[in-house]
Each structure stands twice: as structure tokens, then as C-alpha cells.
Write a protein that holds these residues in place. Structure first.
Motif, PDB file in Angstrom:
ATOM      1  N   MET A  21       0.843  -1.209   0.000  1.00 18.50           N
ATOM      2  CA  MET A  21       0.000   0.000   0.000  1.00 18.50           C
ATOM      3  C   MET A  21       0.869   1.246   0.000  1.00 18.50           C
ATOM      4  N   GLU A  46     -17.757  -1.356 -12.594  1.00 20.41           N
ATOM      5  CA  GLU A  46     -18.176  -2.725 -12.891  1.00 20.41           C
ATOM      6  C   GLU A  46     -19.681  -2.885 -12.721  1.00 20.41           C
ATOM      7  N   GLN A  47     -20.215  -2.188 -11.720  1.00 20.17           N
ATOM      8  CA  GLN A  47     -21.618  -2.401 -11.399  1.00 20.17           C
ATOM      9  C   GLN A  47     -22.326  -1.052 -11.297  1.00 20.17           C
ATOM     10  N   GLU A 112      -0.032  -4.267 -10.279  1.00 20.52           N
ATOM     11  CA  GLU A 112      -0.359  -5.617  -9.836  1.00 20.52           C
ATOM     12  C   GLU A 112       0.533  -6.648 -10.531  1.00 20.52           C
ATOM     13  N   LEU A 128      -3.068 -15.387  -4.585  1.00 26.31           N
ATOM     14  CA  LEU A 128      -4.428 -14.852  -4.616  1.00 26.31           C
ATOM     15  C   LEU A 128      -5.444 -15.786  -3.958  1.00 26.31           C
ATOM     16  N   LEU A 131      -4.918 -15.675  -0.153  1.00 24.32           N
ATOM     17  CA  LEU A 131      -5.373 -14.423   0.458  1.00 24.32           C
ATOM     18  C   LEU A 131      -6.894 -14.366   0.500  1.00 24.32           C
ATOM     19  N   ASN A 132      -7.518 -14.750  -0.588  1.00 24.42           N
ATOM     20  CA  ASN A 132      -8.978 -14.674  -0.638  1.00 24.42           C
ATOM     21  C   ASN A 132      -9.610 -15.646   0.349  1.00 24.42           C
ATOM     22  N   TRP A 135      -9.983 -13.922   3.923  1.00 25.18           N
ATOM     23  CA  TRP A 135     -10.946 -12.879   4.286  1.00 25.18           C
ATOM     24  C   TRP A 135     -12.326 -13.041   3.675  1.00 25.18           C
ATOM     25  N   ARG A 136     -12.463 -13.824   2.612  1.00 26.29           N
ATOM     26  CA  ARG A 136     -13.768 -13.851   1.934  1.00 26.29           C
ATOM     27  C   ARG A 136     -14.782 -14.748   2.617  1.00 26.29           C
TER      28      ARG A 136
ATOM     29  N   THR B   2     -18.337  -9.297  -6.738  1.00 23.46           N
ATOM     30  CA  THR B   2     -17.273  -8.385  -7.134  1.00 23.46           C
ATOM     31  C   THR B   2     -15.980  -9.150  -7.287  1.00 23.46           C
ATOM     32  N   ASP B   3     -15.958 -10.008  -8.292  1.00 24.10           N
ATOM     33  CA  ASP B   3     -14.756 -10.802  -8.497  1.00 24.10           C
ATOM     34  C   ASP B   3     -13.618  -9.934  -8.979  1.00 24.10           C
ATOM     35  N   LEU B   4     -13.972  -8.817  -9.589  1.00 23.34           N
ATOM     36  CA  LEU B   4     -12.937  -7.938 -10.094  1.00 23.34           C
ATOM     37  C   LEU B   4     -11.919  -7.589  -9.022  1.00 23.34           C
ATOM     38  N   LEU B   5     -12.400  -7.096  -7.907  1.00 23.15           N
ATOM     39  CA  LEU B   5     -11.486  -6.667  -6.849  1.00 23.15           C
ATOM     40  C   LEU B   5     -10.754  -7.847  -6.219  1.00 23.15           C
ATOM     41  N   ALA B   6     -11.448  -8.967  -6.114  1.00 23.47           N
ATOM     42  CA  ALA B   6     -10.818 -10.142  -5.509  1.00 23.47           C
ATOM     43  C   ALA B   6      -9.801 -10.773  -6.451  1.00 23.47           C
ATOM     44  N   GLN B   7      -9.707 -10.256  -7.653  1.00 19.97           N
ATOM     45  CA  GLN B   7      -8.699 -10.773  -8.581  1.00 19.97           C
ATOM     46  C   GLN B   7      -7.447  -9.928  -8.570  1.00 19.97           C
ATOM     47  N   LEU B   8      -7.495  -8.835  -7.846  1.00 21.55           N
ATOM     48  CA  LEU B   8      -6.320  -7.983  -7.720  1.00 21.55           C
ATOM     49  C   LEU B   8      -5.546  -8.399  -6.469  1.00 21.55           C
ATOM     50  N   TYR B  11      -5.370  -5.743  -3.763  1.00 18.38           N
ATOM     51  CA  TYR B  11      -6.602  -5.530  -3.008  1.00 18.38           C
ATOM     52  C   TYR B  11      -6.850  -6.675  -2.039  1.00 18.38           C
ATOM     53  N   ALA B  12      -6.633  -7.895  -2.500  1.00 20.54           N
ATOM     54  CA  ALA B  12      -6.820  -9.065  -1.630  1.00 20.54           C
ATOM     55  C   ALA B  12      -5.865  -8.997  -0.441  1.00 20.54           C
TER      56      ALA B  12
END
Lengths: 136, 136
Positions: A21, A46-47, A112, A128, A131-132, A135-136, B2-8, B11-12
Motif C-alpha cells: 500500500m 463494474e456495477q 499488480e 491470490l 489471500l482470498n 478474508w472472503r 465483485t470478483d474484479l477486486l478479488a482478482q487484484l 486488493y486481496a
DNA sequence: AACACATTGCTATTGTAAATAGCATTTTTG
DNA sequence: CAAAAATGCTATTTACAATAGCAATGTGTT
């Protein structure tokens, strides 16, 4: 040297996130964006027609803190708020907002890629999902 | 969704670190410690006679911010400062400090184990090396 | 020895992000 | 319809890290 701390996943996570960060912030600052703002723009692109609280829930930003964030994006002309009903507002990108997140998004993608490149090849694809899973 | 952010990965990383620190903080608070303080105690236990600035360099805490941190640990009776020369102070654990980091360390170990347990087995062993490659 | 320079520990201040509490309005639900 | 929840917001507070500056001490160079 201090292998002890580097053997704690939690500590490594903290240090890695701080480091990353700390590198990303000045890059986005070059686009006059903060990290949380860029995340909002990416999500809103995106949305369409998300409300402030939906964005907050998705990005884990409290309602009270969404207000100044969206105010800044709106007064920068990047988003606009449009009433859905008498209570809720739909957030959408303006033309300028689309352009902004387009260029900032390119910088993020480069960032990235460089980030992943730092990770040894044998670990790279595991980062990835690991990490996901946390927290997910 | 929001898979977009979870693919970065960046961000993850941010979200995972926030989530994990948000869980660890109240655990350490139960031992009247903050995360940074626990890190200092772990480090000081491992390596005796470190100076404030050495600790700061290792943990990436600025000198100015080390002062109130060490003050609090000292006034809690967990560490003591002893002059090395006329300029530097050696930081070491007191008896109470050893006891404190012993019990807090046990809680941390449990926490770290639970953290790793969340990660699917096929990714688990890659997490730590991947994270360390990012910041070390 | 004399000099410039770096280091150490500290004070004081600033800035920023996040958390908390409360409120009016509106929507939902039981 | 009444109770409860959600929405957007204001205002305040807290925690944390960053910045600048300082006196004293130590290091390195010539």
C-alpha cells in the motif's frame, strides 16, 4: 536475522500489505486518487446504480465514512448521485470518472503485474487464492 | 459478485491484512497489548540489548513513534532501558515482560495456526514465502 | 586534534484514516 | 398499522503514522 517474525504469517501479511500500500498510494496520488477512492471507482464501473451503503458493504467501508469519500469524488466530477427512490441514491461514473478510472486502472494493472512478478514462480499462483481464503 | 477486486492481489492483500489484524487486535487487547507492542516484545525476547532505533529499523517503526510505545511498555513494567554508552539505551524484558510475552505468545501461536488452517491445504505452504518475497 | 557528518533518543505537531454515536426520513415486516 | 430495519448524513473522537526540529553523542577524515 529476525526470522522469528518473518515466520508468522500474520506478521508477514501485515508487513507485506503495508509495503504494497505504501507503494501503491503515491502511484494513485499521481492520478489524484486515494486507494479507497480507486476501489470505489473500480467497483462502480463494474456495477452500475449501486447505492452508497452497497458500496460500503462490498468494500468494508462504514456508511459514515462513505460520505466524505463520495463527496470528494462527486465534487471532482468523477461520479454523480441520482435518486432511485425517496431514500436511496444510485452512484454512477461520469464521463470524467470513466476516463479517470481508465487511466488509473491501467496504472493499477501494471502495479499488480509487478507485484506478482516479485513472488517466486512456484508460489505465484497460490497467492491470490490463499489471500482470498483468509478474508472472503 | 465483485470478483474484479478479488482478482487484484494488492486488493486481496489489503483486505486480508485488515481482516486478520482486526481479529488479532482484540485477542492481544485481552493481554493489554497492541499489535506493535507485541511485535516489539517478541523481538526483544529473541534478541537482547537492542536499542530503540534498531528495533524501529527491524519493525519499520519510526524513531519518533518508538518513544511512546516503549514508554508504555516500560511504565507497564514489561521492559527496562539500560544505558549502553552515553547515547544509547539497551532494551530488555523484565520478569513481568517475559511472563507477558510468554502468555501472549501462546495466544499468537494459536491465532497463527488458525489463520493457516483457513487456507486450503494446496496453497498453505506457499503463503508465507510468497508474502515474505513481497516485502523483505 | 579538529572538523564535518551521522546517529540516538526525544519533543511537539500535524495529518489522515477509521470508529462511534446520534438523527430524520423512508422502507420493510410481522 | 405498528415495530423494526435501512439509508444517507452530521458531528465528534480515537488511533496511528508522518514530519520537523533539537541537543547530545559518536564516527570518520584529513
Amino acid at each position: 536475522m529476525t526470522d522469528l517474525l518473518a515466520q508468522l504469517p500474520g506478521y508477514a501479511l501485515r508487513r507485506a500489505a503495508n509495503a504494497v500500500m505504501g507503494e501503491l498510494a503515491p502511484i494513485l496520488a499521481g492520478h489524484d486518487l486515494k486507494i479507497a477512492e480507486a476501489a470505489v471507482l473500480l467497483l462502480v464501473r463494474e456495477q452500475a446504480n449501486l447505492t452508497s451503503s452497497q458500496i460500503g458493504k462490498t468494500l468494508d467501508i462504514q456508511r459514515a465514512n462513505m460520505v466524505p469519500l463520495l463527496n470528494r469524488l462527486e465534487s471532482a466530477g468523477l461520479i454523480h448521485r441520482e435518486p432511485i427512490d425517496k431514500k436511496s441514491l444510485a452512484i454512477n461514473l461520469t464521463k470524467d470518472g470513466e476516463a479517470k478510472i481508465c487511466e488509473a486502472g491501467a496504472a493499477i494493472d501494471t502495479f499488480e503485474k509487478n507485484l506478482l512478478a516479485r513472488v517466486p514462480a512456484e508460489h505465484r499462483d497460490h497467492l491470490l487464492p490463499a489471500l482470498n481464503a483468509i478474508w472472503r
